[in-house]
Each structure stands twice: as C-alpha cells, then as structure tokens.
Design a protein around this motif. Structure first.
Motif, short mmCIF file in Angstrom:
data_model
loop_
_atom_site.label_atom_id
_atom_site.label_comp_id
_atom_site.label_asym_id
_atom_site.label_seq_id
_atom_site.Cartn_x
_atom_site.Cartn_y
_atom_site.Cartn_z
N TRP A 140 0.86 -1.19 0.00
CA TRP A 140 0.00 0.00 0.00
C TRP A 140 0.89 1.23 0.00
O TRP A 140 2.02 1.19 0.45
CB TRP A 140 -0.98 -0.01 1.18
N ARG A 141 0.41 2.30 -0.55
CA ARG A 141 1.18 3.53 -0.69
C ARG A 141 1.05 4.37 0.59
O ARG A 141 -0.05 4.73 0.98
CB ARG A 141 0.72 4.33 -1.89
N ILE A 149 6.88 3.33 0.04
CA ILE A 149 7.18 4.56 0.77
C ILE A 149 8.09 5.41 -0.10
O ILE A 149 9.23 5.04 -0.36
CB ILE A 149 7.84 4.25 2.14
N GLU A 150 7.57 6.55 -0.55
CA GLU A 150 8.29 7.40 -1.50
C GLU A 150 8.95 8.60 -0.86
O GLU A 150 9.56 9.39 -1.56
CB GLU A 150 7.31 7.87 -2.58
N LEU A 159 15.04 5.40 6.01
CA LEU A 159 13.73 5.97 6.22
C LEU A 159 13.57 6.40 7.68
O LEU A 159 13.97 5.68 8.59
CB LEU A 159 12.66 4.93 5.89
N LYS A 160 13.00 7.59 7.88
CA LYS A 160 12.74 8.07 9.23
C LYS A 160 11.23 8.12 9.42
O LYS A 160 10.52 8.71 8.61
CB LYS A 160 13.35 9.45 9.46
N ILE A 161 10.75 7.50 10.49
CA ILE A 161 9.32 7.49 10.80
C ILE A 161 9.14 8.20 12.13
O ILE A 161 9.71 7.79 13.15
CB ILE A 161 8.77 6.05 10.87
#
Length: 180
Positions: free
Chosen positions: A85-86, A109-110, A160-162
């Motif tokens: 899922w985007r 994840i863009e 990636l940073k969340i």
C-alpha cells in the motif's frame, strides 16, 4: 478614507502560519535547509504579519505536493493497512474505540520522512516498520499504558525516518521492526 490600493491586508491566520511551520520542518528533516537557515526562517514565520512576509520565508522551499496527507478515522472497529500500500508523507489516524494495525514492511514509501499522527481513545495500536527504518516517538503521549518499542542494537542512519506523534488514551502502542 483609504483608496482601494491602500486597503489593509487581512491578518495572517494561524492555519497559514502552522502550514508554513510544517513545510519548514519538513524541509529541515529532509535536509533541504541548514540548521542556521532553519533558525532564520523560523523567526520569519513566527513574526510574519502578512501572507507576503510568510511567502518570503518559504521562497526557495519546494511546494507541498497534493496527496501527501491522508486521514483514516473510525468511530469503532479496526483500522488495518498491510501488504503493498502507498504510504503518504503525513498519515493521520483517529479512532475512538478499536485497534489499529499498520504494517509498513512491504508498503510503498516514497518519502525519506513519514509522519504518523495517532489520535486514539480506547484500543491499542501495532506498527511494523521496515528493518532499516529509524523511529522517533518523542512526539507521542500515552495516557494509560506505556509504549513498547526497543530500538535496534545496531541502528542504521540515512534510511527511512518514521516520526510517530499524537495521543493514546487507554491502549498500548507496540512498534517492531520487520525481520527483513
């Protein structure tokens, strides 16, 4: 009496200021502005009185892309996203009663930084993040139960940073990294 050319500009709304602050924070998180430039622009945004002053503080920042914010809400029941899922740049999740399950391990994840804002009343949440993601939970407030998250022994930088923020009422948030 003032002429039409001299009419005062409407005052800057707090929504405009908050939007500008968010764009500036995103640019800083994505390393598009230096720390010193962030301080300068932050001062400009906070002291701006008109929309033109606000625009000058954001002049060289990239425009906000439409569709970068999604909101998922439910009064009760389960909110679940898994598989492919985007993931939007900003994901807002609200639930009065029910569980939240987000699996980002196979998601598209863009963006280098993803902000997840939780507004949960009763019910827990479980978030599975990619193996190499860096998770920041400093903006999250829990009311009843504690947060369950162990940082990896060997965290990787540059991935990636969340960022997870918001409030959790009577539920626990569990965050885990995917195996691969």
């Amino acid at each position: 009496m003032t002429s039409p050319q001299e009419e005062p500009l409407p005052p800057l709304s707090e929504d405009d200021r908050e939007t500008a602050l968010r764009r500036l924070q995103e640019a800083y998180a994505e390393e598009r502005v230096s720390h010193e430039e962030m301080d300068e622009r932050l001062d400009q945004v906070l002291t701006a009185q008109t929309s033109s002053q606000l625009a000058s503080a954001l002049a060289s920042l990239p425009r906000e892309q439409p569709g970068t914010t999604s909101t998922i809400t439910a009064a009760g029941g389960r909110i679940q996203r898994r598989g492919t899922w985007r993931v939007p740049r900003n994901l807002k999740i609200g639930s009065a009663y029910g569980r939240v399950r987000l699996d980002l391990s196979r998601a598209i994840i863009e963006h280098p930084v993803v902000d997840i804002e939780l507004r949960l009343g009763v019910g827990g949440a479980r978030i599975t993040v990619p193996h190499d993601a860096v998770v920041d939970v400093e903006g999250l407030r829990t009311e009843w139960k504690d947060l369950r998250y162990k940082t990896p022994r060997h965290p990787r930088s540059g991935g990636l940073k969340i960022r997870i923020s918001g409030t959790m009422g009577f539920g626990r948030l569990r965050i885990r990294h995917a195996w691969r």
